[in-house]
Design a protein around this motif. Structure first.
Motif, PDB file in Angstrom:
ATOM      1  N   GLN A   1       0.737   5.543   1.055  1.00 41.25           N
ATOM      2  CA  GLN A   1       0.064   6.398   1.992  1.00 41.25           C
ATOM      3  C   GLN A   1       0.389   8.284   2.421  1.00 41.25           C
ATOM      4  OE1 GLN A   1      -0.923   5.297   6.728  1.00 41.25           O
ATOM      5  NE2 GLN A   1      -2.573   6.060   6.565  1.00 41.25           N
TER       6      GLN A   1
ATOM      7  N   TYR B   1       0.646  -1.377  -0.295  1.00 38.94           N
ATOM      8  CA  TYR B   1       0.220   0.031   0.017  1.00 38.94           C
ATOM      9  C   TYR B   1       1.476   1.352  -0.424  1.00 38.94           C
ATOM     10  CZ  TYR B   1      -3.955  -3.361   1.918  1.00 38.94           C
ATOM     11  OH  TYR B   1      -4.743  -4.178   1.696  1.00 38.94           O
TER      12      TYR B   1
ATOM     13  N   PRO C   1       5.883  -1.557   9.645  1.00 42.33           N
ATOM     14  CA  PRO C   1       5.886  -0.231   9.654  1.00 42.33           C
ATOM     15  C   PRO C   1       5.729   0.902   9.566  1.00 42.33           C
ATOM     16  CG  PRO C   1       8.308  -1.491  10.635  1.00 42.33           C
ATOM     17  CD  PRO C   1       7.067  -2.642   9.997  1.00 42.33           C
TER      18      PRO C   1
ATOM     19  N   LEU D   1       3.626   0.957   2.648  1.00 44.64           N
ATOM     20  CA  LEU D   1       3.563  -0.046   3.833  1.00 44.64           C
ATOM     21  C   LEU D   1       3.102  -1.596   3.134  1.00 44.64           C
ATOM     22  CD1 LEU D   1       1.115   1.493   5.637  1.00 44.64           C
ATOM     23  CD2 LEU D   1       2.936   0.733   6.997  1.00 44.64           C
TER      24      LEU D   1
ATOM     25  N   ARG E   1       9.277   5.212   4.561  1.00 46.37           N
ATOM     26  CA  ARG E   1       9.357   6.184   4.574  1.00 46.37           C
ATOM     27  C   ARG E   1      10.288   7.377   2.826  1.00 46.37           C
ATOM     28  NH1 ARG E   1       6.672  10.303   6.517  1.00 46.37           N
ATOM     29  NH2 ARG E   1       6.329   9.071   8.959  1.00 46.37           N
TER      30      ARG E   1
ATOM     31  N   GLY F   1      -1.357  12.259   5.737  1.00 45.35           N
ATOM     32  CA  GLY F   1      -2.726  12.236   6.129  1.00 45.35           C
ATOM     33  C   GLY F   1      -3.515  11.782   5.356  1.00 45.35           C
ATOM     34  N   GLN F   2      -3.332  10.930   4.836  1.00 41.77           N
ATOM     35  CA  GLN F   2      -4.462  10.396   3.480  1.00 41.77           C
ATOM     36  C   GLN F   2      -4.559   9.071   4.314  1.00 41.77           C
ATOM     37  OE1 GLN F   2      -6.240  12.241   1.020  1.00 41.77           O
ATOM     38  NE2 GLN F   2      -4.280  13.983   2.397  1.00 41.77           N
ATOM     39  N   GLY F   3      -5.252   8.203   4.244  1.00 40.56           N
ATOM     40  CA  GLY F   3      -5.789   6.631   3.826  1.00 40.56           C
ATOM     41  C   GLY F   3      -5.072   5.775   3.061  1.00 40.56           C
ATOM     42  N   LEU F   4      -4.722   5.249   2.829  1.00 39.41           N
ATOM     43  CA  LEU F   4      -3.949   3.682   1.861  1.00 39.41           C
ATOM     44  C   LEU F   4      -4.659   3.708   0.980  1.00 39.41           C
ATOM     45  CD1 LEU F   4      -3.073   3.239   5.456  1.00 39.41           C
ATOM     46  CD2 LEU F   4      -2.566   0.605   5.198  1.00 39.41           C
TER      47      LEU F   4
ATOM     48  N   PHE G   1      -4.228   1.083  -2.322  1.00 35.02           N
ATOM     49  CA  PHE G   1      -3.520  -0.336  -2.380  1.00 35.02           C
ATOM     50  C   PHE G   1      -2.929  -0.576  -3.532  1.00 35.02           C
ATOM     51  CE2 PHE G   1      -4.013  -4.821  -3.287  1.00 35.02           C
ATOM     52  CZ  PHE G   1      -4.060  -4.601  -4.588  1.00 35.02           C
TER      53      PHE G   1
ATOM     54  N   PHE H   1       0.071  -6.005   9.391  1.00 33.30           N
ATOM     55  CA  PHE H   1       1.212  -5.026   8.477  1.00 33.30           C
ATOM     56  C   PHE H   1       2.484  -4.254   9.088  1.00 33.30           C
ATOM     57  CE2 PHE H   1      -1.414  -2.823   5.922  1.00 33.30           C
ATOM     58  CZ  PHE H   1      -3.121  -2.310   6.017  1.00 33.30           C
TER      59      PHE H   1
END
Lengths: 113, 116
Positions: free
Chosen positions: B37, B35, B109, B91, B112, B40-43, B45, B107
């Protein structure tokens, strides 16, 4: 895939019960409702899953009305550590399709002292 | 036992460079997801592997993105010619065979990624 709608954010205070409602009007017969919790800088983690009526575990309760077009995650007596983003997902967990569960934007819960 | 691990935890790269992100799923988990991300947003796919089946690549945003999985173990997500909009947390999640316990995804960690 059933689209979900949930509030962008919610505020609460320590010791209160928090209810987060998710709408999923086009939920399909085989779809389950799953909630995940995500703390900052961590991946989401599973909280609870249900199909209908009520499900309760050590962390939360999930209320699903008969028409299943919405669901409510209930967190009893929240603490500061419950501050997180909560995601409602709807999908068919009986098949192996990769995109069966789609994470939306989630609800940012802020628990204040 | 050990959970899902990802490496590196942080990656800073220059625009135009290629990056490889690694995911080690939980042993025995046949299903693996990637995923993205954004802040500030959702995941979002990206891709899904299930055993020896052809991967579900329906979420990959462009042909600069690709992923591989060696058997039922390690997976690598490769982003070629990175762009600034690729900056996000990536993720990885894994799941038990079949429907497992509530079909729960575990999940890691995350990695980034920052593209300068």
């Amino acid at each position: 895939l059933a689209k979900t709608t949930q509030p962008i954010s919610m505020d609460s205070y320590e010791g209160q019960e928090v209810n987060i409602t998710c709408s999923h009007n086009n939920i399909a017969t085989n779809d389950y409702i799953t909630w995940y919790q995500q703390f900052p800088s961590q991946g989401p983690r599973f909280i609870i899953q249900g199909y209908k009526t009520k499900v309760t575990n050590e962390v939360a309760s999930l209320f699903i009305p008969a028409d299943r077009k919405s669901s409510t995650l209930s967190l009893p007596r929240v603490s500061l550590s419950d501050t997180a983003v909560y995601y409602c997902l709807v999908g068919d967990t009986t098949n192996n399709a990769g995109n069966m569960l789609t994470f939306g934007g989630g609800t940012r819960l802020m628990v204040k002292p | 036992g050990a959970g899902v691990s990802q490496s590196p935890s942080n990656k800073v790269t220059e625009k135009g460079k290629d990056v490889e992100l690694r995911c080690d799923p939980i042993s025995g988990h046949t299903a693996l997801y990637w995923y993205r991300q954004r802040l500030g947003q959702g995941l979002e796919f990206l891709i899904y592997f299930q055993g020896n089946s052809a991967p579900d690549k329906s979420g990959l945003p462009s042909d600069r993105f690709s992923a591989e999985r060696t058997g039922e173990s390690v997976s690598t997500l490769t982003i070629q010619r990175t762009q600034q909009e690729d900056s996000a947390v990536y993720l990885c999640a894994s799941r038990e065979p079949g429907t497992g316990r509530n079909n729960e995804q575990f999940f890691g960690p995350g990695t980034r990624l920052t593209v300068l």
